[in-house]
Design a protein around this motif. Structure first.
Motif, PDB file in Angstrom:
ATOM      1  N   GLY A   1       0.840  -1.193   0.000  1.00 30.06           N
ATOM      2  CA  GLY A   1       0.000   0.000   0.000  1.00 30.06           C
ATOM      3  C   GLY A   1       0.869   1.236   0.000  1.00 30.06           C
ATOM      4  O   GLY A   1       1.697   1.448  -0.887  1.00 30.06           O
ATOM      5  N   SER A   2       0.687   2.047   1.024  1.00 27.89           N
ATOM      6  CA  SER A   2       1.487   3.275   1.140  1.00 27.89           C
ATOM      7  C   SER A   2       2.575   3.154   2.194  1.00 27.89           C
ATOM      8  O   SER A   2       3.271   4.129   2.482  1.00 27.89           O
ATOM      9  CB  SER A   2       0.575   4.464   1.484  1.00 27.89           C
ATOM     10  OG  SER A   2      -0.101   4.216   2.708  1.00 27.89           O
ATOM     11  N   LYS A   3       2.731   1.962   2.792  1.00 29.80           N
ATOM     12  CA  LYS A   3       3.690   1.784   3.884  1.00 29.80           C
ATOM     13  C   LYS A   3       4.773   0.782   3.488  1.00 29.80           C
ATOM     14  O   LYS A   3       4.546  -0.114   2.686  1.00 29.80           O
ATOM     15  CB  LYS A   3       2.981   1.299   5.155  1.00 29.80           C
ATOM     16  CG  LYS A   3       1.981   2.284   5.727  1.00 29.80           C
ATOM     17  CD  LYS A   3       1.506   1.835   7.105  1.00 29.80           C
ATOM     18  CE  LYS A   3       0.884   0.459   7.087  1.00 29.80           C
ATOM     19  NZ  LYS A   3       0.385   0.060   8.434  1.00 29.80           N
ATOM     20  N   MET A   4       5.935   0.979   4.108  1.00 24.90           N
ATOM     21  CA  MET A   4       7.033   0.036   3.961  1.00 24.90           C
ATOM     22  C   MET A   4       7.025  -0.884   5.178  1.00 24.90           C
ATOM     23  O   MET A   4       7.073  -0.417   6.320  1.00 24.90           O
ATOM     24  CB  MET A   4       8.371   0.759   3.858  1.00 24.90           C
ATOM     25  CG  MET A   4       8.497   1.661   2.643  1.00 24.90           C
ATOM     26  SD  MET A   4       8.448   0.755   1.078  1.00 24.90           S
ATOM     27  CE  MET A   4       9.991  -0.149   1.154  1.00 24.90           C
TER      28      MET A   4
ATOM     29  N   VAL B   1       4.637 -12.170   2.552  1.00 23.95           N
ATOM     30  CA  VAL B   1       4.402 -12.574   3.946  1.00 23.95           C
ATOM     31  C   VAL B   1       4.924 -11.450   4.832  1.00 23.95           C
ATOM     32  O   VAL B   1       6.130 -11.202   4.875  1.00 23.95           O
ATOM     33  CB  VAL B   1       5.111 -13.903   4.284  1.00 23.95           C
ATOM     34  CG1 VAL B   1       4.890 -14.256   5.753  1.00 23.95           C
ATOM     35  CG2 VAL B   1       4.622 -15.023   3.391  1.00 23.95           C
ATOM     36  N   GLN B   2       4.008 -10.768   5.523  1.00 21.90           N
ATOM     37  CA  GLN B   2       4.393  -9.638   6.375  1.00 21.90           C
ATOM     38  C   GLN B   2       4.780 -10.165   7.758  1.00 21.90           C
ATOM     39  O   GLN B   2       3.999 -10.861   8.403  1.00 21.90           O
ATOM     40  CB  GLN B   2       3.244  -8.637   6.489  1.00 21.90           C
ATOM     41  CG  GLN B   2       2.831  -8.023   5.168  1.00 21.90           C
ATOM     42  CD  GLN B   2       1.675  -7.064   5.326  1.00 21.90           C
ATOM     43  OE1 GLN B   2       1.607  -6.309   6.307  1.00 21.90           O
ATOM     44  NE2 GLN B   2       0.747  -7.093   4.359  1.00 21.90           N
TER      45      GLN B   2
END
Length: 405
Positions: free
Chosen positions: A222-225, A236-237
């Motif tokens: 999305g907008s985040k690293m 896989v976060q």
């Protein structure tokens, strides 16, 4: 605030899972997980699978976040489970933990103690990494945890949890916990006696063993690293609780229960070692009739016991020495008899040989005399024959001359 925390990383690296992270991978991800837990790149050389013995490698780091300072010691078990003969692979680990307890005990027994400034090297937690096979625990895993559970707080974790599906992972967790319980292995349970954290810790105990994924790589979602592992099929976060239990492990280990882990190490594991060690040394709290025994009385009793034991051992050594001297003397006498018998035998053989030689000498002398006689006789016969033949020749000559005239 300054806290010292010591962690032991336990794993049995499984080379057959190397394909998941690319050919040549030998680890199970323990170093990566520690880097991710503390958000620091710790320097750690890649370990080989060809160590003949298990080695423990300890490294201490100074970490600081805001006003909180943490001295972290990481002890890695290099080569654990890689040997062909895996019997007692856990023994070097048990010896290492006991050595840290012994060092603390020796500091405690000093007349002038300095525990406030003492570098506490006791192991506060053992992260036991389990390969995501989906099957049962190995015998070595069970034996190792069984021999460690009375000495260190064990938190089992399933490494590389993204290697199997969620359904298989859940079944694997249930199977692991069932095997640990049936084999009497006592793993660390998050405390539930404090009302402020009882509910959270109760829920966390139900998630054991934690299934974790570690990665220091950042991927844009999305907008985040976010820290994640990226595959052709998806991402896989690491810090997504729907993907793995990394956040649960970090919260329970670092934020919520670090002090309890330290307290359990001191009040449970170290005290057990201390009590056993002092009992071996002869110290006791009560004597006959449950009467309190002072340290001086214990010391005197132990000194008297050791003095008597020393005298007994000295007497045993004296008797043993005398017995060995007698045995040596008997052996020497027997050897002397054998040598004397051999000498007499050789003497007889020598005399017999001399007699035979003397007899041969006499026989040869007689032969020589007989030969000399035969020679003289032969010479006389030869002379007589020569004289006789000379006279005959003269007669024949005279006869020839007379005939000529």
């Amino acid at each position: 605030m300054h806290t010292h925390f010591c962690a032991l990383l336990m794993t049995r690296d499984q080379p057959q899972h190397a394909f998941f992270h690319g050919q040549g991978e030998t680890g199970i991800g323990k170093s990566t997980l520690i880097d991710t837990l503390f958000n620091t790149n710790f320097e750690d050389c890649e370990s080989s699978h060809f160590y003949p013995h298990v080695k423990l490698k300890a490294q201490t780091y100074e970490l600081q976040e805001s006003n909180v300072r943490l001295k972290l010691t990481i002890v890695n078990t290099v080569g654990f489970g890689d040997q062909i003969n895996k019997e007692e692979s856990y023994q070097p680990i048990v010896d290492y933990i006991d050595a840290q307890f012994e060092a603390y005990l020796q500091e405690e027994l000093k007349i002038k103690r300095s525990l406030f400034n003492y570098h506490d090297s006791r192991i506060h937690v053992c992260l036991y990494f389990i390969s995501p096979t989906g099957h049962s625990l190995k015998t070595l895993d069970l034996l190792t945890m069984k021999n460690l559970d009375s000495k260190v707080n064990i938190i089992p974790v399933i490494a590389k949890a993204d290697a199997i599906s969620k359904t298989e992972l859940q079944k694997f967790k249930i199977k692991l916990m069932s095997e640990l319980v049936s084999n009497g292995v006592q793993i660390y349970q998050f405390p539930t006696d404090d009302d402020t954290i009882a509910k959270v810790n109760t829920a966390m105990n139900g998630h054991l063993p934690f299934a974790v994924v570690g990665s220091m790589d950042e991927v844009k979602v999305g907008s985040k690293m976010v820290k994640a592992r990226q595959y052709p099929w998806g991402i896989v976060q690491v810090e997504n609780e729907n993907h793995c239990d990394f956040v649960k492990l970090r919260e329970m280990l670092i934020c919520t229960n670090m002090e309890d882990l330290r307290e359990q190490t001191h009040s449970r594991h170290y005290e057990l070692y201390r009590r056993c060690k002092l009992e071996e040394m002869g110290f006791t709290d009560v004597g006959p009739g449950n009467k309190p025994v002072s340290l001086q009385e214990t010391y005197e009793a132990k000194r008297h016991e050791l003095h008597g034991e020393r005298q007994r051992k000295e007497e045993e050594m004296k008797q043993m020495f005398v017995q060995r001297v007698k045995e040596k003397e008997a052996i020497l006498k027997e050897a002397e008899k054998e040598l004397q018998a051999k000498f007499e035998h050789l003497k007889r053989v020598h005399q017999e040989e001399r007699m035979k030689l003397e007899e041969k000498r006499r026989f040869l002398e007689e032969e020589i005399i007989a030969f000399s006689k035969r020679k003289a006789t032969s010479e006389i016969y030869q002379n007589q024959s020569f004289v006789a033949s000379g006279g005959n020749l003269k007669k024949d000559k005279d006869r020839k001359n007379s005939n000529f005239m």
